[in-house]
Design a protein around this motif. Structure first.
Motif, PDB file in Angstrom:
ATOM      1  N   THR A  66      22.113  -8.469   7.113  1.00 41.22           N
ATOM      2  CA  THR A  66      23.281  -8.542   6.222  1.00 41.22           C
ATOM      3  C   THR A  66      24.118  -7.273   6.280  1.00 41.22           C
ATOM      4  O   THR A  66      25.351  -7.332   6.307  1.00 41.22           O
ATOM      5  N   GLN A  67      23.478  -6.100   6.302  1.00 40.52           N
ATOM      6  CA  GLN A  67      24.208  -4.832   6.295  1.00 40.52           C
ATOM      7  C   GLN A  67      25.068  -4.643   7.541  1.00 40.52           C
ATOM      8  O   GLN A  67      25.988  -3.824   7.539  1.00 40.52           O
ATOM      9  N   GLU A  68      24.807  -5.402   8.594  1.00 40.12           N
ATOM     10  CA  GLU A  68      25.584  -5.292   9.830  1.00 40.12           C
ATOM     11  C   GLU A  68      26.751  -6.279   9.874  1.00 40.12           C
ATOM     12  O   GLU A  68      27.569  -6.226  10.794  1.00 40.12           O
ATOM     13  N   LEU A  69      26.835  -7.175   8.911  1.00 35.24           N
ATOM     14  CA  LEU A  69      27.884  -8.189   8.905  1.00 35.24           C
ATOM     15  C   LEU A  69      29.194  -7.642   8.370  1.00 35.24           C
ATOM     16  O   LEU A  69      29.224  -6.632   7.686  1.00 35.24           O
ATOM     17  N   GLN A  70      30.265  -8.373   8.681  1.00 33.75           N
ATOM     18  CA  GLN A  70      31.577  -8.077   8.141  1.00 33.75           C
ATOM     19  C   GLN A  70      32.186  -9.383   7.627  1.00 33.75           C
ATOM     20  O   GLN A  70      31.878 -10.465   8.147  1.00 33.75           O
ATOM     21  N   VAL A  71      33.030  -9.265   6.602  1.00 34.37           N
ATOM     22  CA  VAL A  71      33.780 -10.430   6.143  1.00 34.37           C
ATOM     23  C   VAL A  71      34.636 -10.935   7.304  1.00 34.37           C
ATOM     24  O   VAL A  71      35.163 -10.147   8.090  1.00 34.37           O
ATOM     25  N   ASP A  72      34.753 -12.247   7.460  1.00 32.06           N
ATOM     26  CA  ASP A  72      35.461 -12.947   8.535  1.00 32.06           C
ATOM     27  C   ASP A  72      34.611 -13.157   9.778  1.00 32.06           C
ATOM     28  O   ASP A  72      35.062 -13.787  10.734  1.00 32.06           O
ATOM     29  N   GLN A  73      33.380 -12.655   9.795  1.00 31.13           N
ATOM     30  CA  GLN A  73      32.516 -12.825  10.953  1.00 31.13           C
ATOM     31  C   GLN A  73      31.894 -14.221  10.934  1.00 31.13           C
ATOM     32  O   GLN A  73      31.596 -14.775   9.881  1.00 31.13           O
ATOM     33  N   SER A  74      31.691 -14.803  12.115  1.00 30.86           N
ATOM     34  CA  SER A  74      31.059 -16.115  12.230  1.00 30.86           C
ATOM     35  C   SER A  74      29.559 -15.966  12.414  1.00 30.86           C
ATOM     36  O   SER A  74      29.106 -15.143  13.210  1.00 30.86           O
ATOM     37  N   VAL A  75      28.808 -16.775  11.680  1.00 32.43           N
ATOM     38  CA  VAL A  75      27.348 -16.818  11.794  1.00 32.43           C
ATOM     39  C   VAL A  75      26.943 -18.283  11.831  1.00 32.43           C
ATOM     40  O   VAL A  75      27.427 -19.087  11.031  1.00 32.43           O
ATOM     41  N   ALA A  76      26.062 -18.637  12.758  1.00 30.68           N
ATOM     42  CA  ALA A  76      25.556 -20.009  12.827  1.00 30.68           C
ATOM     43  C   ALA A  76      24.384 -20.157  11.867  1.00 30.68           C
ATOM     44  O   ALA A  76      23.448 -19.363  11.890  1.00 30.68           O
ATOM     45  N   HIS A  77      24.456 -21.192  11.017  1.00 30.33           N
ATOM     46  CA  HIS A  77      23.412 -21.514  10.036  1.00 30.33           C
ATOM     47  C   HIS A  77      22.877 -22.888  10.380  1.00 30.33           C
ATOM     48  O   HIS A  77      23.599 -23.874  10.243  1.00 30.33           O
ATOM     49  N   ASN A  78      21.639 -22.956  10.874  1.00 30.05           N
ATOM     50  CA  ASN A  78      21.084 -24.218  11.375  1.00 30.05           C
ATOM     51  C   ASN A  78      22.031 -24.857  12.385  1.00 30.05           C
ATOM     52  O   ASN A  78      22.191 -26.068  12.447  1.00 30.05           O
ATOM     53  N   THR A  94      31.947 -19.026   8.297  1.00 30.89           N
ATOM     54  CA  THR A  94      32.567 -17.705   8.188  1.00 30.89           C
ATOM     55  C   THR A  94      32.054 -16.962   6.965  1.00 30.89           C
ATOM     56  O   THR A  94      32.008 -17.513   5.862  1.00 30.89           O
ATOM     57  N   VAL A  95      31.694 -15.698   7.155  1.00 33.71           N
ATOM     58  CA  VAL A  95      31.270 -14.843   6.044  1.00 33.71           C
ATOM     59  C   VAL A  95      32.493 -14.553   5.181  1.00 33.71           C
ATOM     60  O   VAL A  95      33.512 -14.052   5.673  1.00 33.71           O
ATOM     61  N   VAL A  96      32.401 -14.877   3.888  1.00 34.47           N
ATOM     62  CA  VAL A  96      33.529 -14.660   2.981  1.00 34.47           C
ATOM     63  C   VAL A  96      33.265 -13.555   1.970  1.00 34.47           C
ATOM     64  O   VAL A  96      34.197 -13.070   1.315  1.00 34.47           O
ATOM     65  N   ASP A  97      31.999 -13.144   1.825  1.00 34.41           N
ATOM     66  CA  ASP A  97      31.673 -12.079   0.873  1.00 34.41           C
ATOM     67  C   ASP A  97      30.326 -11.476   1.244  1.00 34.41           C
ATOM     68  O   ASP A  97      29.446 -12.179   1.772  1.00 34.41           O
ATOM     69  N   ILE A  98      30.182 -10.183   0.970  1.00 36.47           N
ATOM     70  CA  ILE A  98      28.919  -9.480   1.202  1.00 36.47           C
ATOM     71  C   ILE A  98      28.606  -8.692  -0.053  1.00 36.47           C
ATOM     72  O   ILE A  98      29.468  -7.983  -0.582  1.00 36.47           O
ATOM     73  N   GLY A 123      25.283  -6.385  -1.295  1.00 36.93           N
ATOM     74  CA  GLY A 123      23.923  -5.886  -1.129  1.00 36.93           C
ATOM     75  C   GLY A 123      23.242  -6.518   0.068  1.00 36.93           C
ATOM     76  O   GLY A 123      23.738  -6.458   1.185  1.00 36.93           O
ATOM     77  N   GLU A 124      22.113  -7.180  -0.173  1.00 35.06           N
ATOM     78  CA  GLU A 124      21.335  -7.796   0.898  1.00 35.06           C
ATOM     79  C   GLU A 124      21.715  -9.248   1.141  1.00 35.06           C
ATOM     80  O   GLU A 124      21.053  -9.939   1.917  1.00 35.06           O
ATOM     81  N   THR A 125      22.762  -9.731   0.459  1.00 34.07           N
ATOM     82  CA  THR A 125      23.172 -11.129   0.625  1.00 34.07           C
ATOM     83  C   THR A 125      24.622 -11.222   1.081  1.00 34.07           C
ATOM     84  O   THR A 125      25.413 -10.305   0.878  1.00 34.07           O
ATOM     85  N   TYR A 126      24.943 -12.352   1.676  1.00 39.54           N
ATOM     86  CA  TYR A 126      26.314 -12.654   2.054  1.00 39.54           C
ATOM     87  C   TYR A 126      26.581 -14.112   1.702  1.00 39.54           C
ATOM     88  O   TYR A 126      25.658 -14.903   1.505  1.00 39.54           O
ATOM     89  N   ARG A 132      24.066 -14.697  15.039  1.00 40.17           N
ATOM     90  CA  ARG A 132      25.419 -14.152  15.084  1.00 40.17           C
ATOM     91  C   ARG A 132      26.042 -14.496  16.426  1.00 40.17           C
ATOM     92  O   ARG A 132      25.354 -14.831  17.386  1.00 40.17           O
ATOM     93  N   CYS A 133      27.373 -14.421  16.482  1.00 41.11           N
ATOM     94  CA  CYS A 133      28.081 -14.715  17.732  1.00 41.11           C
ATOM     95  C   CYS A 133      27.553 -13.840  18.860  1.00 41.11           C
ATOM     96  O   CYS A 133      27.163 -12.694  18.651  1.00 41.11           O
TER      97      CYS A 133
END
Length: 195
Positions: free
Chosen positions: A31-43, A48-52, A54-57, A84-85
């Motif tokens: 989570t700490q390496e993510l940025q808002v607007d980044q794409s992450v595949a979930h299953n 798109t990450v819209v908020d971060i 602490g340890e959650t996004y 992650r992409c």
């Protein structure tokens, strides 16, 4: 673009409905390496990450995504496969995965092969998707090789590492999974259907 090599498992911390959308808050080791607007595949679903915080996004799924995938079945506490992409300078270890789920399938059986597992999935062939023996398939975001390909079902053989490090260990007969069919196979099938 993704490769279908699962980077980590996340855990759903909260689910909030807003109109026809759902916001999923997930904890993940990166989570700490993510940025808002980044794409992450979930299953296997590109979100798109819209908020971060602490340890959650948080990611948001629209109604179409909820209707065509297994996201609506997720509950707080469930584990999700995360990727992650692919970085442009990285190895291409899996196969070409877009993060666009084609359809869902239902697990028909899980057979313990004394050191590995064979999962058999049934899907609706009327949507025009096909599998090919020894071809690629993405199940819940995991790049796998098809065995026992049939018109409406296929099997995959799972090694212990994949079983333990993805959420396949939670998949049982009756479970719904996301499928992304091989991109090359999809284009070939589309071209052949026009002739």
């Amino acid at each position: 673009m993704f490769t279908g090599i699962i980077e980590a498992m996340g855990q759903v911390q909260s689910i909030k409905a807003e109109g026809t959308n759902k916001h999923f808050t997930v904890s993940a080791p990166f989570t700490q390496e993510l940025q808002v607007d980044q794409s992450v595949a979930h299953n296997g679903i590109c979100l798109t990450v819209v908020d971060i915080a602490g340890e959650t996004y948080t990611v948001t799924a629209i109604d179409e995504t909820l209707q065509k995938t297994n996201l609506n079945a997720l509950q707080v506490g469930d584990k999700v496969n995360l990727e992650r992409c692919m970085s442009a300078n990285g190895r291409f270890d899996g196969h070409i995965v877009q993060g666009h789920v084609d359809q869902v399938a239902v697990c028909e059986s899980v057979t313990d092969e004394n050191g590995s597992w064979v999962f058999t999935f049934r899907y609706d062939p009327s949507l025009g998707n096909v599998t090919v023996e020894k071809g690629s398939i993405t199940v819940n975001g995991i790049s796998l090789t098809v065995v026992n390909s049939q018109e409406d079902r296929f099997s995959v053989a799972i090694i212990p590492y994949t079983y333990e490090h993805t959420n396949l260990h939670q998949v049982k007969p009756g479970s719904t999974v996301n499928l992304e069919f091989d991109i090359i196979g999809k284009y070939v099938a589309r071209l052949l259907s026009k002739n």
